[in-house]
Design an enzyme around this catalytic site. Structure first.
Site, PDB file in Angstrom:
ATOM      1  N   SER A 163      -4.859   4.464  30.447  1.00 25.14           N
ATOM      2  CA  SER A 163      -5.012   4.544  31.897  1.00 25.14           C
ATOM      3  C   SER A 163      -3.972   3.669  32.603  1.00 25.14           C
ATOM      4  O   SER A 163      -2.778   3.806  32.353  1.00 25.14           O
ATOM      5  CB  SER A 163      -6.458   4.144  32.246  1.00 25.14           C
ATOM      6  OG  SER A 163      -6.722   4.287  33.608  1.00 25.14           O
ATOM      7  N   ASP A 188      -3.668   8.779  28.228  1.00 29.60           N
ATOM      8  CA  ASP A 188      -3.947   9.306  29.565  1.00 29.60           C
ATOM      9  C   ASP A 188      -3.493   8.339  30.667  1.00 29.60           C
ATOM     10  O   ASP A 188      -4.320   7.795  31.422  1.00 29.60           O
ATOM     11  CB  ASP A 188      -5.436   9.640  29.715  1.00 29.60           C
ATOM     12  CG  ASP A 188      -5.649  10.806  30.687  1.00 29.60           C
ATOM     13  OD1 ASP A 188      -4.760  11.669  30.773  1.00 29.60           O
ATOM     14  OD2 ASP A 188      -6.693  10.856  31.368  1.00 29.60           O
ATOM     15  N   HIS A 265     -11.216  11.254  30.715  1.00 37.67           N
ATOM     16  CA  HIS A 265     -10.216  10.188  30.767  1.00 37.67           C
ATOM     17  C   HIS A 265     -10.375   9.242  29.572  1.00 37.67           C
ATOM     18  O   HIS A 265      -9.394   8.805  28.963  1.00 37.67           O
ATOM     19  CB  HIS A 265     -10.396   9.423  32.076  1.00 37.67           C
ATOM     20  CG  HIS A 265      -9.306   8.450  32.413  1.00 37.67           C
ATOM     21  ND1 HIS A 265      -7.963   8.738  32.314  1.00 37.67           N
ATOM     22  CD2 HIS A 265      -9.363   7.177  32.888  1.00 37.67           C
ATOM     23  CE1 HIS A 265      -7.248   7.688  32.689  1.00 37.67           C
ATOM     24  NE2 HIS A 265      -8.069   6.734  33.029  1.00 37.67           N
TER      25      HIS A 265
END
Ligand SMILES: *[C@@H]1O[C@H](CO)[C@@H](O)[C@H](O)[C@H]1NC(C)=O
Ligand SMILES: *[C@@H]1O[C@H](CO)[C@@H](O)[C@H](O)[C@H]1NC(C)=O
Ligand SMILES: *[C@@H]1O[C@H](CO)[C@@H](O)[C@H](O)[C@H]1NC(C)=O
Length: 339
Positions: A163, A188, A265
């Site tokens: 992230s 991600d 996610h």
């Protein structure tokens, strides 16, 4: 974890209510601190090796503290794995502890988790984005210092980030002065505030000799996505198309976490951990080169071309481009070479 989307929606709504021009641009440009920025000294560098492998056995490395370094189990003759968590997460998250356990189970190494939780608390997303740059620089200074004091080699470092942490990983490579990092893996990489950033303000292929990316919740926030869709590595993997993951539609968890994409996610971290112990053919995340998901999905990318790749820890280096694969909706996720 609290959703990036939710906090970004709030920021955009607040912003939109006071302005009337291109909302998209504003997402990138309004990098203004929303909260106290946090102290870099609060970042914890948690080190595990085979001599201190337990979850709670980490040794906290202190930058610029020679006495602390002299007592540490760091062995710079070994490969070093550095892990960054994402927004509103922490350095002792399950996926990080599991990565540590799997890596040390396989080989002798240094595993360093950068716990920057006090710099990325929800709901202060804009502040957290600002701290990506500060934290990357602070970590790069630590690695340069370890290079000077202990001969830590960039060519033996692999950085993994999820992230927001994926961008912090990339920028750590960019800011390092003691060499080029061997490999950076972005799980991600966060989308909001990064869609239109130039490559030197986000993760990109120039950050390391090899940059591999796993997209699991990538697209626009309107589509419920937290991640960057565009390819940003040497190789970019798009499991199940890279936007929404199977198993994340059922009401098995809180509906909110699904609506705001957190399940998809976070899936990138689960695929990553599973890939570390993937040795037999059916445990591998075999991925095919293809132009896009629709083409792959309709069965038009059945050949490996220059080569298929195994997504994750054991990925072969040398090829570039976008790769596609399907997975199971629950662990074990890998489908081997079943397209
Ligand atoms: C560091 O690792 C190397 C390579 O495995 C090993 O030979 C050496 O004994 C280790 N050093 C210490 C102090 O454990
Ligand atoms: C990184 O930090 C150092 C000292 O702390 C500072 O001099 C330098 O300008 C910073 N670099 C970036 C890119 O922020
Ligand atoms: C896939 O191939 C079929 C023919 O084999 C073709 O009709 C179809 O349009 C192709 N789909 C894509 C997305 O390229």
């Amino acid at each position: 974890m609290t959703s990036i989307i939710l906090t970004t929606f709030l920021a955009v709504v607040v912003w939109a209510s006071v302005s009337c021009t291109g909302a998209d641009e504003s997402i990138d440009n309004q990098v203004v601190p929303e909260s106290p920025l946090g102290d870099l000294e609060d970042i914890r560098f948690l080190l595990w090796t085979r001599s201190n492998p337990g979850d709670r056995d980490y040794y906290r490395l202190l930058p610029e503290d020679l006495d602390n370094l002299n007592h540490s189990p760091l062995n710079t003759s070994l490969p070093t794995y550095i892990i960054y968590h994402g927004f509103n997460d922490n350095g002792e998250s399950d996926w990080i502890l599991n990565s540590k356990t799997e890596v040390l189970g396989q080989s002798s190494a240094n595993v360093l988790s950068v716990d920057w939780q006090t710099l990325v608390p929800a709901p202060w997303y804009a502040s957290a984005v600002h701290n990506v740059y500060r934290t990357a620089n602070y970590s790069a200074r630590l690695l340069d210092w370890l290079h000077a004091e202990r001969g830590l080699q960039a060519t033996r470092i692999h950085i993994i980030g999820h992230s927001l942490g994926a961008h912090t990983a990339g920028l750590t490579g960019r800011y390092l002065t003691s060499g080029t990092i061997a490999r950076i893996t972005g799980l991600d990489p966060a989308g909001p505030f990064f869609y239109h950033q130039p490559s030197d303000r986000r993760i990109d292929p120039s950050d390391a000799a090899f940059v591999d990316i796993v997209h699991t919740n990538s697209g626009s926030i309107i589509e419920g996505c937290n991640g960057l869709f565009e390819p940003v590595g040497h190789v970019d993997f798009y499991p199940n198309g890279g936007m929404h993951q199977p198993g994340c539609f059922a009401t098995h968890d809180s509906d909110w976490s699904i609506l705001f994409g957190e399940c998809s996610h976070a899936r990138a971290t689960e695929l990553w951990v599973e890939s570390i112990a993937a040795f037999s053919a059916n445990q591998k995340f075999t991925s095919w080169p293809c132009s896009d998901w629709d083409t792959f999905f309709t069965g038009n990318c059945t050949t490996c071309g220059e080569g298929c790749l195994d997504m994750g820890f054991h990925v072969e280096q040398g090829l570039t481009g976008s790769y596609f694969l399907r997975t199971n909706p629950a662990a074990p996720y890998a489908l081997g070479d079943n397209q």
